[in-house]
Design a protein around this motif. Structure first.
Motif, PDB file in Angstrom:
ATOM      1  N   GLU A  50       0.829  -1.208   0.000  1.00 20.63           N
ATOM      2  CA  GLU A  50       0.000   0.000   0.000  1.00 20.63           C
ATOM      3  C   GLU A  50       0.862   1.256   0.000  1.00 20.63           C
ATOM      4  O   GLU A  50       0.462   2.299  -0.522  1.00 20.63           O
ATOM      5  N   ALA A  51       2.080   1.146   0.553  1.00 22.85           N
ATOM      6  CA  ALA A  51       3.003   2.280   0.585  1.00 22.85           C
ATOM      7  C   ALA A  51       3.837   2.383  -0.690  1.00 22.85           C
ATOM      8  O   ALA A  51       4.677   3.283  -0.806  1.00 22.85           O
ATOM      9  N   GLY A  52       3.638   1.436  -1.626  1.00 25.05           N
ATOM     10  CA  GLY A  52       4.326   1.515  -2.912  1.00 25.05           C
ATOM     11  C   GLY A  52       5.424   0.508  -3.134  1.00 25.05           C
ATOM     12  O   GLY A  52       6.026   0.467  -4.217  1.00 25.05           O
ATOM     13  N   VAL A  53       5.727  -0.324  -2.147  1.00 24.52           N
ATOM     14  CA  VAL A  53       6.764  -1.344  -2.327  1.00 24.52           C
ATOM     15  C   VAL A  53       6.229  -2.425  -3.252  1.00 24.52           C
ATOM     16  O   VAL A  53       5.089  -2.874  -3.130  1.00 24.52           O
ATOM     17  N   ARG A  54       7.067  -2.871  -4.167  1.00 23.61           N
ATOM     18  CA  ARG A  54       6.656  -3.909  -5.104  1.00 23.61           C
ATOM     19  C   ARG A  54       7.237  -5.251  -4.650  1.00 23.61           C
ATOM     20  O   ARG A  54       8.446  -5.490  -4.741  1.00 23.61           O
ATOM     21  N   LEU A  55       6.356  -6.114  -4.163  1.00 26.77           N
ATOM     22  CA  LEU A  55       6.734  -7.454  -3.745  1.00 26.77           C
ATOM     23  C   LEU A  55       6.380  -8.431  -4.851  1.00 26.77           C
ATOM     24  O   LEU A  55       5.228  -8.458  -5.314  1.00 26.77           O
ATOM     25  N   ALA A  56       7.340  -9.254  -5.259  1.00 27.72           N
ATOM     26  CA  ALA A  56       7.068 -10.201  -6.339  1.00 27.72           C
ATOM     27  C   ALA A  56       5.970 -11.183  -5.947  1.00 27.72           C
ATOM     28  O   ALA A  56       5.152 -11.570  -6.788  1.00 27.72           O
ATOM     29  N   ALA A  73      11.869   3.524   1.004  1.00 31.35           N
ATOM     30  CA  ALA A  73      11.586   4.707   0.193  1.00 31.35           C
ATOM     31  C   ALA A  73      10.817   4.270  -1.063  1.00 31.35           C
ATOM     32  O   ALA A  73      10.390   3.119  -1.179  1.00 31.35           O
ATOM     33  N   GLY A  74      10.678   5.159  -2.019  1.00 34.60           N
ATOM     34  CA  GLY A  74       9.893   4.863  -3.210  1.00 34.60           C
ATOM     35  C   GLY A  74      10.572   3.897  -4.168  1.00 34.60           C
ATOM     36  O   GLY A  74      11.791   3.778  -4.210  1.00 34.60           O
ATOM     37  N   ASP A  75       9.752   3.188  -4.907  1.00 35.99           N
ATOM     38  CA  ASP A  75      10.189   2.317  -6.000  1.00 35.99           C
ATOM     39  C   ASP A  75      11.145   1.212  -5.555  1.00 35.99           C
ATOM     40  O   ASP A  75      12.062   0.831  -6.286  1.00 35.99           O
ATOM     41  N   VAL A  76      10.926   0.686  -4.381  1.00 39.34           N
ATOM     42  CA  VAL A  76      11.699  -0.467  -3.909  1.00 39.34           C
ATOM     43  C   VAL A  76      11.075  -1.739  -4.469  1.00 39.34           C
ATOM     44  O   VAL A  76       9.857  -1.887  -4.493  1.00 39.34           O
ATOM     45  N   GLU A  77      11.934  -2.660  -4.928  1.00 33.01           N
ATOM     46  CA  GLU A  77      11.468  -3.946  -5.445  1.00 33.01           C
ATOM     47  C   GLU A  77      12.089  -5.062  -4.625  1.00 33.01           C
ATOM     48  O   GLU A  77      13.303  -5.072  -4.381  1.00 33.01           O
ATOM     49  N   ILE A  78      11.257  -6.019  -4.207  1.00 31.13           N
ATOM     50  CA  ILE A  78      11.716  -7.144  -3.402  1.00 31.13           C
ATOM     51  C   ILE A  78      11.222  -8.429  -4.043  1.00 31.13           C
ATOM     52  O   ILE A  78      10.018  -8.639  -4.215  1.00 31.13           O
ATOM     53  N   ASP A  79      12.153  -9.303  -4.386  1.00 30.13           N
ATOM     54  CA  ASP A  79      11.809 -10.576  -5.017  1.00 30.13           C
ATOM     55  C   ASP A  79      11.392 -11.591  -3.955  1.00 30.13           C
ATOM     56  O   ASP A  79      11.344 -11.301  -2.762  1.00 30.13           O
ATOM     57  N   ILE A  80      11.159 -12.808  -4.376  1.00 26.87           N
ATOM     58  CA  ILE A  80      10.585 -13.827  -3.490  1.00 26.87           C
ATOM     59  C   ILE A  80      11.596 -14.336  -2.459  1.00 26.87           C
ATOM     60  O   ILE A  80      12.801 -14.271  -2.638  1.00 26.87           O
ATOM     61  N   GLY A  81      11.043 -14.850  -1.346  1.00 26.41           N
ATOM     62  CA  GLY A  81      11.851 -15.584  -0.378  1.00 26.41           C
ATOM     63  C   GLY A  81      12.791 -14.753   0.453  1.00 26.41           C
ATOM     64  O   GLY A  81      13.714 -15.306   1.064  1.00 26.41           O
ATOM     65  N   CYS A  82      12.601 -13.448   0.529  1.00 26.31           N
ATOM     66  CA  CYS A  82      13.522 -12.602   1.291  1.00 26.31           C
ATOM     67  C   CYS A  82      13.086 -12.496   2.745  1.00 26.31           C
ATOM     68  O   CYS A  82      11.893 -12.476   3.062  1.00 26.31           O
ATOM     69  N   ILE A  83      14.082 -12.422   3.641  1.00 23.79           N
ATOM     70  CA  ILE A  83      13.846 -12.294   5.075  1.00 23.79           C
ATOM     71  C   ILE A  83      14.537 -11.031   5.559  1.00 23.79           C
ATOM     72  O   ILE A  83      15.721 -10.818   5.279  1.00 23.79           O
ATOM     73  N   PHE A  84      13.785 -10.201   6.291  1.00 23.01           N
ATOM     74  CA  PHE A  84      14.325  -8.962   6.850  1.00 23.01           C
ATOM     75  C   PHE A  84      14.237  -9.044   8.370  1.00 23.01           C
ATOM     76  O   PHE A  84      13.165  -9.313   8.925  1.00 23.01           O
ATOM     77  N   GLU A  85      15.376  -8.805   9.031  1.00 23.45           N
ATOM     78  CA  GLU A  85      15.446  -8.917  10.482  1.00 23.45           C
ATOM     79  C   GLU A  85      16.023  -7.639  11.085  1.00 23.45           C
ATOM     80  O   GLU A  85      16.746  -6.901  10.414  1.00 23.45           O
ATOM     81  N   GLY A 142      16.667   2.430   0.500  1.00 24.55           N
ATOM     82  CA  GLY A 142      16.525   3.723  -0.137  1.00 24.55           C
ATOM     83  C   GLY A 142      15.768   3.669  -1.453  1.00 24.55           C
ATOM     84  O   GLY A 142      15.352   2.608  -1.933  1.00 24.55           O
ATOM     85  N   GLU A 143      15.634   4.819  -2.057  1.00 24.45           N
ATOM     86  CA  GLU A 143      14.901   4.972  -3.314  1.00 24.45           C
ATOM     87  C   GLU A 143      15.437   4.042  -4.389  1.00 24.45           C
ATOM     88  O   GLU A 143      16.643   3.984  -4.656  1.00 24.45           O
ATOM     89  N   GLY A 144      14.522   3.258  -4.997  1.00 29.57           N
ATOM     90  CA  GLY A 144      14.874   2.428  -6.130  1.00 29.57           C
ATOM     91  C   GLY A 144      15.744   1.228  -5.818  1.00 29.57           C
ATOM     92  O   GLY A 144      16.294   0.599  -6.735  1.00 29.57           O
ATOM     93  N   VAL A 145      15.885   0.843  -4.563  1.00 28.20           N
ATOM     94  CA  VAL A 145      16.677  -0.343  -4.218  1.00 28.20           C
ATOM     95  C   VAL A 145      15.977  -1.589  -4.741  1.00 28.20           C
ATOM     96  O   VAL A 145      14.753  -1.714  -4.683  1.00 28.20           O
ATOM     97  N   ARG A 146      16.773  -2.525  -5.243  1.00 27.97           N
ATOM     98  CA  ARG A 146      16.244  -3.809  -5.702  1.00 27.97           C
ATOM     99  C   ARG A 146      16.885  -4.929  -4.911  1.00 27.97           C
ATOM    100  O   ARG A 146      18.115  -5.006  -4.818  1.00 27.97           O
ATOM    101  N   ILE A 147      16.039  -5.803  -4.357  1.00 31.92           N
ATOM    102  CA  ILE A 147      16.505  -6.942  -3.567  1.00 31.92           C
ATOM    103  C   ILE A 147      16.163  -8.211  -4.324  1.00 31.92           C
ATOM    104  O   ILE A 147      14.991  -8.493  -4.612  1.00 31.92           O
ATOM    105  N   GLY A 148      17.170  -9.001  -4.654  1.00 33.30           N
ATOM    106  CA  GLY A 148      16.967 -10.238  -5.391  1.00 33.30           C
ATOM    107  C   GLY A 148      16.379 -11.336  -4.528  1.00 33.30           C
ATOM    108  O   GLY A 148      16.228 -11.209  -3.311  1.00 33.30           O
ATOM    109  N   ALA A 149      16.091 -12.445  -5.171  1.00 37.60           N
ATOM    110  CA  ALA A 149      15.418 -13.553  -4.483  1.00 37.60           C
ATOM    111  C   ALA A 149      16.291 -14.170  -3.394  1.00 37.60           C
ATOM    112  O   ALA A 149      17.510 -14.245  -3.509  1.00 37.60           O
TER     113      ALA A 149
END
Length: 460
Positions: free
Chosen positions: A247-253, A267-279, A285-292
Motif C-alpha cells: 500500500e506504501a508503494g513497495v513492489r513485492l514479487a 523509500a519509493g520504487d523499492v522492489e523485493i523478489d521472493i523468499g527474502c527475510i528482513f530482520e 533507499g529509493e529504487g533499491v532492488r533486492i533479489g530472491a
C-alpha cells in the motif's frame, strides 16, 4: 499471564518464548504494554519460570520510567489464581489491564479503546464474535445490553454454547475493585480452578457496570496453543505486513513469500523478489532492488543499490551494515557487522566482508575475503585474495590505499599498508607495507625439470 506449560506445543521451550515474526510471543505483548505507558508490567510465570524471566529481561520489557516485576504461579490453578499472584505488585489506584502472553498481536489502539471503555470505573472486556466459538468463554448479556456473565465452554449449557460472542481473555478493571473480587474467587466448577471470568458475576452483583468492547479483528485476539496455530498466525501476520508495504508503494514479487522479523523502512520504487527475510532494523533507499532469497538484518541500503539473489547481510548491533548508493552486491555475497560500502562499490559472488570500509568505486568481484580492512577508492581486489587479519590472539588491520590493484590469490598479512596506486602481483603473500605506485611480487620462482617422470607403483 505467562505461566502455562503449552503441552500441545510438544516442546521443552515454554510456550510464550516460541517466536512469531522473529520475536517471542511474550515479547510482542510486553512491547505493547510498554507503548501504552504502563506504570508497572507484571509478568506472571509458572512453567519454565526462570527461563521466561531471563528472556523478558533480555528482550527489554521495561524502560527506565516503568517497573518490571515477576509473580510466580505454582501450581497453576486457573486464570484467577494467576492474577491473584500479581496482587502484591499492583497499586490500589488506576486500572489493571490483563493480557495473555500467548496472544501476541493485540494492537495498541485496541487496548487504548478498552482502557477508555473502562474509564477507571467499569469492568471492560475485550470480545469478538467467532464462527466457531468452541472452547471459549461465552459472553452472556442482559436484556439491557450489559454483560451479565462469562460462562466457560465446559460449564455452559446448550443455549449458552450457541452464543458466538466470546471473551478474548483481555480485560481492564479498576485496581481496587479487582483486588476485592480476586479475594472472593472460588473453584466450585467443572475444572476445579479459579476462573478470572467469575469477577464478571461479582461486578454485576455489586452493581459495577460491565461493558463489552468488541473487536472485529479476530487475528488480534488469536492465541497460540500448537505449532500449527503458530505457523498460521505467522503467515497471517506476514501477509498483513506485506499488504502494508505494498500500500506504501513497495513492489513485492509474491507477498506470500515474504518475511519481516523486525522493522523495514522503504523509500519509493523499492522492489523485493521472493523468499527474502528482513530482520532487526532495515532501511531501503529509493529504487533499491533486492533479489530472491536474500537475508538482510540491521542494514541501511542506499538509493539505487542492487542486492543480487542469495546474499546474506547481517549488520549485528550496534555497528550495522551500510551499502552505498548504486552499489552492487552478490549473488551469494556475505556482509558481516561493520561492513561499510561506499557508492558504486561492487561485491561479487562468494565475497565476504567483515568490519571493513570500502570507499567509492572499489571492487571485489569474486571469491575473496576482506576482514578488518580499509579499502580506498577504485581499488580492484582480485579473485581468491584475502586479508590475513588474525594472528591467533589478536586482530590486525589492512590498509589498501586508493587505486590499488590486487591480483588473484594474494594474501595480505596484517598489519600492512598497500600504497596508493600500487599493484600486487597475483599469487603474492605480502607481509610488509609497499610504496605508492610500486609493483610488488612476492612468490617463489618457477622451476621446471624437463622430461620429468612421475613416480609409478611397483608391479608384481
Amino acid at each position: 499471564m505467562a505461566a502455562g506449560k503449552g503441552t500441545r506445543m510438544k516442546s521443552r521451550l515454554p510456550k510464550v518464548l516460541h517466536r512469531l515474526a522473529g520475536r517471542p510471543l511474550l515479547g510482542h505483548v510486553t512491547a505493547t504494554a510498554r507503548r501504552l505507558g504502563a506504570r508497572r508490567v507484571v509478568v506472571i510465570t509458572g512453567h519454565g519460570a526462570e527461563q521466561v524471566e531471563a528472556a523478558v529481561q533480555d528482550f527489554g520489557a521495561s524502560q527506565a520510567s516503568q517497573q518490571l516485576a515477576f509473580a510466580r504461579q505454582s501450581p497453576q490453578l486457573g486464570t484467577g489464581h494467576a492474577v491473584q499472584q500479581a496482587l502484591p505488585h499492583l497499586s490500589g489506584d488506576g486500572t489493571v489491564l490483563v493480557l495473555s502472553g500467548d496472544v501476541p498481536l493485540i494492537a495498541e489502539s485496541t487496548l487504548r479503546a478498552l482502557l477508555q471503555a473502562s474509564g477507571g470505573e467499569r469492568l471492560a472486556l475485550l470480545t469478538v464474535e467467532l464462527e466457531d466459538p468452541t472452547g471459549y468463554g461465552r459472553v452472556v448479556t442482559a436484556p439491557s445490553g450489559g454483560v451479565r456473565a462469562i460462562v466457560e465452554h465446559k460449564d455452559a449449557n446448550e443455549q449458552q454454547r450457541a452464543i458466538r460472542e466470546i471473551y478474548s481473555g483481555v480485560m481492564a478493571a479498576p485496581a481496587a475493585r479487582l483486588r476485592h473480587w480476586l479475594g472472593q474467587l472460588r473453584n466450585d466448577n467443572a475444572q476445579g480452578e479459579y476462573y478470572l471470568t467469575d469477577v464478571v458475576r461479582m461486578a454485576v452483583d455489586e452493581g459495577t457496570a460491565v461493558v463489552a468492547q468488541r473487536t472485529t479483528d479476530e487475528l488480534q485476539v488469536t492465541g497460540v496453543n500448537s505449532p500449527a496455530q503458530l505457523a498460521a498466525l505467522e503467515r497471517a501476520w506476514q501477509r498483513r505486513e506485506a499488504d502494508r508495504l505494498m500500500e506504501a508503494g513497495v513492489r513485492l514479487a509474491d507477498p506470500s513469500r515474504f518475511d519481516l522479523r523486525g522493522t523495514l523502512d522503504c523509500a519509493g520504487d523499492v522492489e523485493i523478489d521472493i523468499g527474502c527475510i528482513f530482520e532487526g532494523e532495515v532501511t531501503l533507499g529509493e529504487g533499491v532492488r533486492i533479489g530472491a532469497h536474500c537475508v538482510i538484518a540491521n542494514a541501511r541500503i542506499e538509493a539505487g543499490a542492487v542486492i543480487h539473489p542469495f546474499t546474506h547481510i547481517d549488520g549485528g548491533k550496534p555497528e550495522g551494515v551500510v551499502v552505498g548508493a548504486g552499489a552492487l552486491v552478490g549473488p551469494y555475497a556475505r556482509l558481516r557487522p561493520g561492513a561499510q560500502l561506499g557508492a558504486e562499490v561492487h561485491i561479487g559472488n562468494f565475497v565476504e566482508v567483515k568490519n571493513s570500509q570500502l570507499a567509492d568505486g572499489a571492487k571485489a568481484n569474486h571469491l575473496a575475503y576482506l576482514g578488518d580492512a580499509t579499502v580506498g577508492a577504485r581499488v580492484n581486489y582480485g579473485a581468491g585474495s584475502i586479508t590475513a587479519n588474525y594472528d591467533g590472539a589478536h586482530k590486525h588491520r589492512t590498509v589498501i590505499e586508493a587505486d590499488v590493484h590486487v591480483g588473484s590469490n594474494c594474501v595480505l598479512v596484517a598489519p600492512v599498508t598497500i600504497g596508493a596506486g600500487g599493484t600486487i602481483g597475483g599469487g603474492s603473500t605480502i607481509t610488509k607495507s609497499t610504496e605508492p605506485g610500486a609493483l610488488t611480487v612476492a612468490r617463489g620462482r618457477a622451476v621446471s625439470f624437463a622430461n620429468w617422470q612421475r613416480p609409478k607403483k611397483a608391479t608384481k
